[in-house]
Design an enzyme around this catalytic site. Structure first.
Site, PDB file in Angstrom:
ATOM      1  CE  LYS B  73      43.768  31.032  30.409  1.00  0.00           C
ATOM      2  NZ  LYS B  73      42.891  30.431  31.131  1.00  0.00           N
ATOM      3  CD  GLN B 117      39.059  31.603  32.786  1.00  0.00           C
ATOM      4  OE1 GLN B 117      39.599  31.373  31.715  1.00  0.00           O
ATOM      5  NE2 GLN B 117      40.489  31.807  33.722  1.00  0.00           N
ATOM      6  CG  ASP B 142      42.716  24.335  31.234  1.00  0.00           C
ATOM      7  OD1 ASP B 142      43.857  25.488  31.115  1.00  0.00           O
ATOM      8  OD2 ASP B 142      41.307  24.915  30.853  1.00  0.00           O
TER       9      ASP B 142
END
Lengths: 326, 326
Positions: B73, B117, B142
């Site tokens: 990322k 995460q 997200d």
């Protein structure tokens, strides 16, 4: 899928001879739900020195249809023992004023449920989406806020308020005694108050679910595969009997007024399903009126009682397995 | 539904002679998306004296797989010109400490996107649901919070962040040139990050959508009706080629490791679709690896750029039609 053996044991299907579908009465089921809630409220009230679940219905303006719906809700609340309050704002109310009123009810610890009667009848532009999302998710007994929609759509069933009409449909499906798990359910319509949450409810009760809508080119074919069909399309008698799978459960959320010279007022109410042909093939069917309609108010009462129970769980050392049912 | 005429013009189907499916490359599409975003970021940066979209990746603990995903990322962000910051909390972090960190990033006006995460690698119990819902919906790139899930599930597409994997799948479907509207799409799986939001995306792009899952008893039959099939089941090669409708678009979100003595490390990666049989019947198919996988990171970058653009829209007199695309 139902085997032919299972079908032979289904109401409406007896060997080669075909009877009419079993009618799932919303009027009766709604009565059962309200009676159950009344007992629950009495129990809470005796355990917690007169505590009563409390609901606020906020209305902007004076629409006749809204007045009628609200009076039905207030009457049901009174029957069950829920303390219901009708807050009225005038047609001159602005979005800011409506929001202030919502916030004030959100902050009132004595209120467990808040619904905003739609449509908002104001002389000013008010974004209904902003208003419904301003209702605290913990008091949103209509289940229309983003947060509750998000929880339901992702399967967090123990932690959300389910919109009242689809919740009522599930209650009617339960009345058939047929388990939803593993069945193929078809939902027609994808509205926020019926179709979309109905899909979620059927999915998280483990049906395989197909969502149809105005852009579906082969509706009869899709419908023909449904063990369970829920119709919230808003089009009078659009689903015909010969589209149905033999023995299907048919839940009709439609309320449409069609011209009828034989009736006082020159019109009658019909559903989205063509009843007289559908009940020749369905195993179970809801009538219109007297089907889904009466359930909506009962499930609003159910959500209000659940909300009050959650409040007691948080503020008192009270436990009940019934809270988990919402 | 596609007519046989349309099928004759489909890749993979030429009269009576059958060719292999056209491969939809995620590697290439992901490159295209990143190149486009790079140009957009350069444009914003030159218009707003060096302004750059900013992303924070919050990690708890030190899992090897998380380290690898995060480095991918960060690398993608650097390529595009997004300022990405990796915040690490130790394994000893409590839920309270993680929440504090999330709140601090929420309140930092210079950050446009925040992802946590998963899984959280803490010695203490941390409720991942509480953490993902604490991320401000306006920075939730997200797309995993209740609020964004609620918006997406009810069709408020202009006002939400779409989870990255299903958003990547839509981008791959677009590459085929086939319109989603009116098609029958089948989604296998109902997870929060793949299946459930994929259903929503296909539905609000006007497909008729069937959601299948572990309790679906007739999966091959359901799959055989799909013009578009998206599989996020997490089971190696479970969908077989002969289940497919001829000419279908097949999107495989699976990443499974299966034993393979011929490979270094003794295993290889396969999808949820049995590729070598599926590409005999599909019109289009994504490979594994090199299909959906590379898209996920690109769509995270896309969401971050959209978030920064929305921030500029709010804080500056800036308009762009690209913002509406998110």
């Amino acid at each position: 899928m139902w085997s032919s053996l299972a079908l032979r044991h289904c109401p409406g299907f007896h060997g080669s001879r075909r009877f009419l579908a079993t009618v799932i009465s919303g009027t009766k089921t709604s009565r059962l739900v309200k009676d159950r809630l009344k007992v629950e409220v009495e129990k809470i009230s005796s355990e917690f020195s007169g505590f009563r679940p409390s609901l606020v219905v906020l209305q902007v303006g004076q629409r006749d249809d809204s007045n009628l719906y609200i009076s039905t809700k207030l009457k049901a609340a009174a029957e069950i023992g829920i303390e219901a309050k009708h807050l009225r704002l005038p047609q001159t109310a602005t979005q800011e004023e409506v929001l202030e009123c919502v916030m004030s009810v959100n902050n009132d610890e004595s209120v467990h449920g808040l619904i905003v009667q739609l449509p908002l009848d104001s002389a000013h532009f008010i974004d209904a989406e902003v208003i419904t999302n301003a209702v605290s998710p913990e008091k949103d007994v209509d289940g229309l806020s983003c947060v509750n929609a998000g929880r339901l759509s992702r399967g967090n069933m123990n932690n959300c308020f389910i919109p009242c009409t689809p919740n009522g449909c599930m209650e009617l499906i339960k009345q058939t005694g047929v388990s939803v798990e593993g069945k193929h359910a078809v939902v027609i319509g994808r509205s926020k108050i019926v179709g979309a949450p109905m899909h979620d409810l059927l999915l998280w009760n483990h049906a395989t679910v197909t969502c149809c809508h105005s852009k579906t080119p082969d509706l009869p074919e899709q419908v023909s595969r449904a063990d369970i069909l829920v119709v919230g399309a808003g089009r009078a008698e659009m689903v015909l009997g010969d589209w149905l799978k033999e023995g299907a459960i048919v839940i009709d959320c439609g309320i449409n007024h069609v011209p009828d010279d034989t009736k006082v007022g020159g019109k009658r109410v019909v559903g989205d399903v063509h009843y007289s042909s559908a009940n020749q093939r369905a195993g179970f069917i809801t009538p219109v009126p007297g089907g889904v309609g009466p359930m909506t108010v009962s499930m609003l009462m159910e959500n209000t009682v659940r909300s009050a129970q959650r409040f007691l769980l948080k503020t008192h050392s009270w436990t009940t397995d019934t809270v988990d049912r919402c």
